[in-house]
Design a protein around this motif. Structure first.
Motif, PDB file in Angstrom:
ATOM      1  N   GLU A  10       0.896  -1.175   0.031  1.00  0.00           N
ATOM      2  CA  GLU A  10      -0.044   0.043   0.026  1.00  0.00           C
ATOM      3  C   GLU A  10       0.978   1.265   0.040  1.00  0.00           C
ATOM      4  OE1 GLU A  10      -0.489  -2.734   2.003  1.00  0.00           O
ATOM      5  OE2 GLU A  10      -2.224  -3.244   1.034  1.00  0.00           O
ATOM      6  N   HIS A  11       2.118   1.292   0.943  1.00  0.00           N
ATOM      7  CA  HIS A  11       2.622   2.443   1.142  1.00  0.00           C
ATOM      8  C   HIS A  11       3.549   2.762  -0.330  1.00  0.00           C
ATOM      9  CE1 HIS A  11       5.996   4.634   3.317  1.00  0.00           C
ATOM     10  NE2 HIS A  11       5.628   5.413   2.461  1.00  0.00           N
ATOM     11  N   ARG A  12       4.036   1.405  -0.967  1.00  0.00           N
ATOM     12  CA  ARG A  12       4.822   1.592  -2.062  1.00  0.00           C
ATOM     13  C   ARG A  12       3.929   2.287  -3.269  1.00  0.00           C
ATOM     14  NH1 ARG A  12       5.495  -3.634  -2.926  1.00  0.00           N
ATOM     15  NH2 ARG A  12       7.079  -3.726  -1.692  1.00  0.00           N
ATOM     16  N   SER A  13       2.770   1.734  -3.257  1.00  0.00           N
ATOM     17  CA  SER A  13       1.832   2.073  -4.556  1.00  0.00           C
ATOM     18  C   SER A  13       1.392   3.372  -4.072  1.00  0.00           C
ATOM     19  CB  SER A  13       0.412   0.955  -4.294  1.00  0.00           C
ATOM     20  OG  SER A  13       0.680   0.027  -4.370  1.00  0.00           O
ATOM     21  N   LYS A  14       1.182   4.002  -2.995  1.00  0.00           N
ATOM     22  CA  LYS A  14       0.760   5.303  -2.582  1.00  0.00           C
ATOM     23  C   LYS A  14       1.924   6.171  -3.224  1.00  0.00           C
ATOM     24  CE  LYS A  14      -0.821   8.216   1.068  1.00  0.00           C
ATOM     25  NZ  LYS A  14       0.451   9.413   0.986  1.00  0.00           N
ATOM     26  N   PHE A  15       3.200   6.162  -2.917  1.00  0.00           N
ATOM     27  CA  PHE A  15       4.257   6.834  -3.069  1.00  0.00           C
ATOM     28  C   PHE A  15       4.330   6.868  -4.688  1.00  0.00           C
ATOM     29  CE2 PHE A  15       8.714   7.201  -4.197  1.00  0.00           C
ATOM     30  CZ  PHE A  15       8.974   8.264  -3.711  1.00  0.00           C
ATOM     31  N   ILE A  16       4.505   5.746  -5.426  1.00  0.00           N
ATOM     32  CA  ILE A  16       4.565   5.786  -6.776  1.00  0.00           C
ATOM     33  C   ILE A  16       3.443   6.356  -7.543  1.00  0.00           C
ATOM     34  CG2 ILE A  16       4.640   4.416  -8.732  1.00  0.00           C
ATOM     35  CD1 ILE A  16       6.313   2.197  -7.090  1.00  0.00           C
ATOM     36  N   ARG A  17       2.230   6.197  -6.679  1.00  0.00           N
ATOM     37  CA  ARG A  17       1.114   6.948  -7.611  1.00  0.00           C
ATOM     38  C   ARG A  17       1.228   8.523  -7.501  1.00  0.00           C
ATOM     39  NH1 ARG A  17      -2.572   4.074  -5.028  1.00  0.00           N
ATOM     40  NH2 ARG A  17      -3.101   5.562  -3.237  1.00  0.00           N
ATOM     41  N   GLU A  18       1.759   9.112  -6.139  1.00  0.00           N
ATOM     42  CA  GLU A  18       1.677  10.399  -6.025  1.00  0.00           C
ATOM     43  C   GLU A  18       2.639  10.883  -6.875  1.00  0.00           C
ATOM     44  OE1 GLU A  18       2.229  10.775  -1.615  1.00  0.00           O
ATOM     45  OE2 GLU A  18       0.058  10.742  -1.566  1.00  0.00           O
ATOM     46  N   ALA A  19       3.884  10.034  -7.059  1.00  0.00           N
ATOM     47  CA  ALA A  19       5.044  10.671  -7.753  1.00  0.00           C
ATOM     48  C   ALA A  19       4.501  10.629  -9.283  1.00  0.00           C
ATOM     49  CB  ALA A  19       6.172   9.491  -7.827  1.00  0.00           C
ATOM     50  N   PHE A  20       3.745   9.960  -9.700  1.00  0.00           N
ATOM     51  CA  PHE A  20       3.328  10.118 -11.139  1.00  0.00           C
ATOM     52  C   PHE A  20       2.294  11.207 -11.332  1.00  0.00           C
ATOM     53  CE2 PHE A  20       5.001   6.015 -12.022  1.00  0.00           C
ATOM     54  CZ  PHE A  20       5.201   6.114 -13.393  1.00  0.00           C
ATOM     55  N   GLU A  21       1.551  11.092 -10.405  1.00  0.00           N
ATOM     56  CA  GLU A  21       0.341  12.308 -10.412  1.00  0.00           C
ATOM     57  C   GLU A  21       1.046  13.748 -10.030  1.00  0.00           C
ATOM     58  OE1 GLU A  21      -2.555  11.162  -7.443  1.00  0.00           O
ATOM     59  OE2 GLU A  21      -3.176   9.728  -8.800  1.00  0.00           O
ATOM     60  N   LEU A  22       1.881  13.903  -8.831  1.00  0.00           N
ATOM     61  CA  LEU A  22       2.013  15.127  -8.683  1.00  0.00           C
ATOM     62  C   LEU A  22       3.436  15.562  -9.016  1.00  0.00           C
ATOM     63  CD1 LEU A  22       1.613  14.729  -4.672  1.00  0.00           C
ATOM     64  CD2 LEU A  22       0.090  15.883  -6.503  1.00  0.00           C
ATOM     65  N   GLY A  23       4.395  14.483  -9.761  1.00  0.00           N
ATOM     66  CA  GLY A  23       5.556  14.832 -10.630  1.00  0.00           C
ATOM     67  C   GLY A  23       6.508  15.796  -9.570  1.00  0.00           C
ATOM     68  N   GLY A  24       6.567  17.155 -10.151  1.00  0.00           N
ATOM     69  CA  GLY A  24       7.725  17.847  -9.524  1.00  0.00           C
ATOM     70  C   GLY A  24       7.420  18.224  -7.975  1.00  0.00           C
ATOM     71  N   GLU A  25       6.587  18.353  -7.358  1.00  0.00           N
ATOM     72  CA  GLU A  25       6.065  18.444  -6.101  1.00  0.00           C
ATOM     73  C   GLU A  25       6.383  17.355  -5.287  1.00  0.00           C
ATOM     74  OE1 GLU A  25       5.399  21.098  -4.563  1.00  0.00           O
ATOM     75  OE2 GLU A  25       5.614  22.126  -6.445  1.00  0.00           O
ATOM     76  N   MET A  26       6.367  16.094  -5.896  1.00  0.00           N
ATOM     77  CA  MET A  26       6.725  15.017  -5.135  1.00  0.00           C
ATOM     78  C   MET A  26       8.159  15.083  -5.077  1.00  0.00           C
ATOM     79  SD  MET A  26       6.282  12.188  -3.572  1.00  0.00           S
ATOM     80  CE  MET A  26       4.585  12.059  -3.332  1.00  0.00           C
ATOM     81  N   LYS A  27       8.748  15.205  -6.122  1.00  0.00           N
ATOM     82  CA  LYS A  27      10.355  15.036  -6.237  1.00  0.00           C
ATOM     83  C   LYS A  27      10.855  16.053  -5.409  1.00  0.00           C
ATOM     84  CE  LYS A  27      12.666  16.707  -9.717  1.00  0.00           C
ATOM     85  NZ  LYS A  27      13.097  16.947 -11.399  1.00  0.00           N
ATOM     86  N   ARG A  28      10.084  17.383  -5.351  1.00  0.00           N
ATOM     87  CA  ARG A  28      10.757  18.462  -4.175  1.00  0.00           C
ATOM     88  C   ARG A  28      10.792  17.996  -2.707  1.00  0.00           C
ATOM     89  NH1 ARG A  28      10.865  24.124  -4.316  1.00  0.00           N
ATOM     90  NH2 ARG A  28       9.760  24.139  -6.427  1.00  0.00           N
ATOM     91  N   SER A  29       9.529  17.144  -2.371  1.00  0.00           N
ATOM     92  CA  SER A  29       9.302  16.671  -1.283  1.00  0.00           C
ATOM     93  C   SER A  29      10.250  15.753  -0.848  1.00  0.00           C
ATOM     94  CB  SER A  29       7.872  16.273  -1.091  1.00  0.00           C
ATOM     95  OG  SER A  29       7.625  15.496   0.163  1.00  0.00           O
ATOM     96  N   LEU A  73      22.676  15.869  -2.425  1.00  0.00           N
ATOM     97  CA  LEU A  73      23.264  16.828  -3.312  1.00  0.00           C
ATOM     98  C   LEU A  73      22.347  17.880  -3.992  1.00  0.00           C
ATOM     99  CD1 LEU A  73      25.836  17.542  -4.867  1.00  0.00           C
ATOM    100  CD2 LEU A  73      25.305  15.549  -6.408  1.00  0.00           C
ATOM    101  N   PHE A  74      21.089  16.916  -4.462  1.00  0.00           N
ATOM    102  CA  PHE A  74      20.523  17.630  -5.304  1.00  0.00           C
ATOM    103  C   PHE A  74      19.343  18.597  -4.663  1.00  0.00           C
ATOM    104  CE2 PHE A  74      22.143  14.675  -8.333  1.00  0.00           C
ATOM    105  CZ  PHE A  74      22.460  15.452  -9.755  1.00  0.00           C
ATOM    106  N   CYS A  75      19.254  18.288  -3.335  1.00  0.00           N
ATOM    107  CA  CYS A  75      18.119  19.139  -2.462  1.00  0.00           C
ATOM    108  C   CYS A  75      18.516  20.677  -2.632  1.00  0.00           C
ATOM    109  CB  CYS A  75      17.957  18.630  -1.163  1.00  0.00           C
ATOM    110  SG  CYS A  75      19.449  19.116  -0.255  1.00  0.00           S
ATOM    111  N   THR A  76      19.706  20.662  -2.791  1.00  0.00           N
ATOM    112  CA  THR A  76      20.164  22.443  -3.104  1.00  0.00           C
ATOM    113  C   THR A  76      19.556  23.151  -4.082  1.00  0.00           C
ATOM    114  OG1 THR A  76      22.391  21.509  -4.009  1.00  0.00           O
ATOM    115  CG2 THR A  76      22.273  22.125  -1.734  1.00  0.00           C
ATOM    116  N   ARG A  77      18.925  22.258  -5.242  1.00  0.00           N
ATOM    117  CA  ARG A  77      18.406  23.024  -6.321  1.00  0.00           C
ATOM    118  C   ARG A  77      16.770  23.370  -5.674  1.00  0.00           C
ATOM    119  NH1 ARG A  77      20.915  23.324 -11.323  1.00  0.00           N
ATOM    120  NH2 ARG A  77      19.036  22.973 -12.457  1.00  0.00           N
ATOM    121  N   TYR A  78      16.467  23.111  -4.752  1.00  0.00           N
ATOM    122  CA  TYR A  78      15.111  23.526  -4.194  1.00  0.00           C
ATOM    123  C   TYR A  78      14.917  24.356  -3.076  1.00  0.00           C
ATOM    124  CZ  TYR A  78      13.886  19.816  -7.587  1.00  0.00           C
ATOM    125  OH  TYR A  78      13.486  19.030  -8.742  1.00  0.00           O
ATOM    126  N   TRP A  79      16.113  24.784  -2.445  1.00  0.00           N
ATOM    127  CA  TRP A  79      16.023  25.647  -1.228  1.00  0.00           C
ATOM    128  C   TRP A  79      17.152  26.517  -1.540  1.00  0.00           C
ATOM    129  CZ3 TRP A  79      19.428  26.208   2.563  1.00  0.00           C
ATOM    130  CH2 TRP A  79      20.448  25.229   2.618  1.00  0.00           C
TER     131      TRP A  79
END
Length: 199
Positions: A10-29, A73-79
């Protein structure tokens, strides 16, 4: 999706589903909060304490550490550091002229220092390549490292299939537009009289 993890279906499915739906916001999070990559204690002591959350990949420490290093490393692209962080860095840099040894430990704890350091590393692709190479050489990286599809809930599967269809349709539309523009360009070029330029 292709490596066994400590996540439930369930957790894996929720994470992947949100990653596909929210895209950039999920990556930022993922990069900023790193909730999915965090767990209390070290990698080795979680198994001795039932209250500790296990790491994301219990049997694949090198993969976990690779993802953690890349997220750091890449989190500095978002703050960006706030003005107070920059003032603290400037103050410590001035003090280093007279109290270098003491200030060396302090400066490495400052957010602005880490921001500058990571920004410099992002400008050098060699660091990222070295990061991959270091972890791929890890003793616990599997020799037979093949992708193994992980189970997802039916909702996640359906939504991912729908998303893939949308993506394919968008790509098809873009290709058709490009082909139309190219055909129009060449048709116009052929129709022009020889020796004359288009107005």
């Amino acid at each position: 999706m292709f490596t066994q993890s400590s996540l439930s279906i369930e957790h894996r499915s929720k994470f992947i589903r949100e990653a596909f739906e929210l895209g950039g916001e999920m990556k930022r999070s993922v990069l900023l909060s790193q909730t999915i990559l965090k767990f209390p204690g070290s990698h080795n002591d979680f198994s001795n304490d039932p209250h500790l959350q296990p790491p994301l990949f219990p049997d694949h420490r090198s993969l976990y550490m690779l993802l953690k290093d890349l997220a750091d490393l890449f989190c500095t692209r978002y703050w960006q550091p706030n003005p107070g962080d920059w003032r603290s860095l400037a103050t410590v840099e001035k003090l280093m002229a007279t109290q270098g040894d003491i200030m060396e430990d302090i400066i490495q704890t400052l957010p602005a220092y880490h921001y500058q350091w990571n920004q410099a590393k992002l400008q050098d692709h060699c660091y990222t390549i070295e990061c991959f190479a270091r972890h791929l050489k890890g003793n616990d990286w599997p020799q037979n490292d093949k992708a193994v599809g992980q189970k997802l809930t039916e909702v996640a599967l359906c939504e991912m299939q729908a998303q893939n269809k949308v993506t394919l349709l968008q790509l098809k539309h873009i290709l058709e537009r490009v082909e139309e523009e190219e055909e129009g360009h060449w048709a116009k070029k052929i129709s022009q009289p020889q020796g004359k330029k288009a107005a």
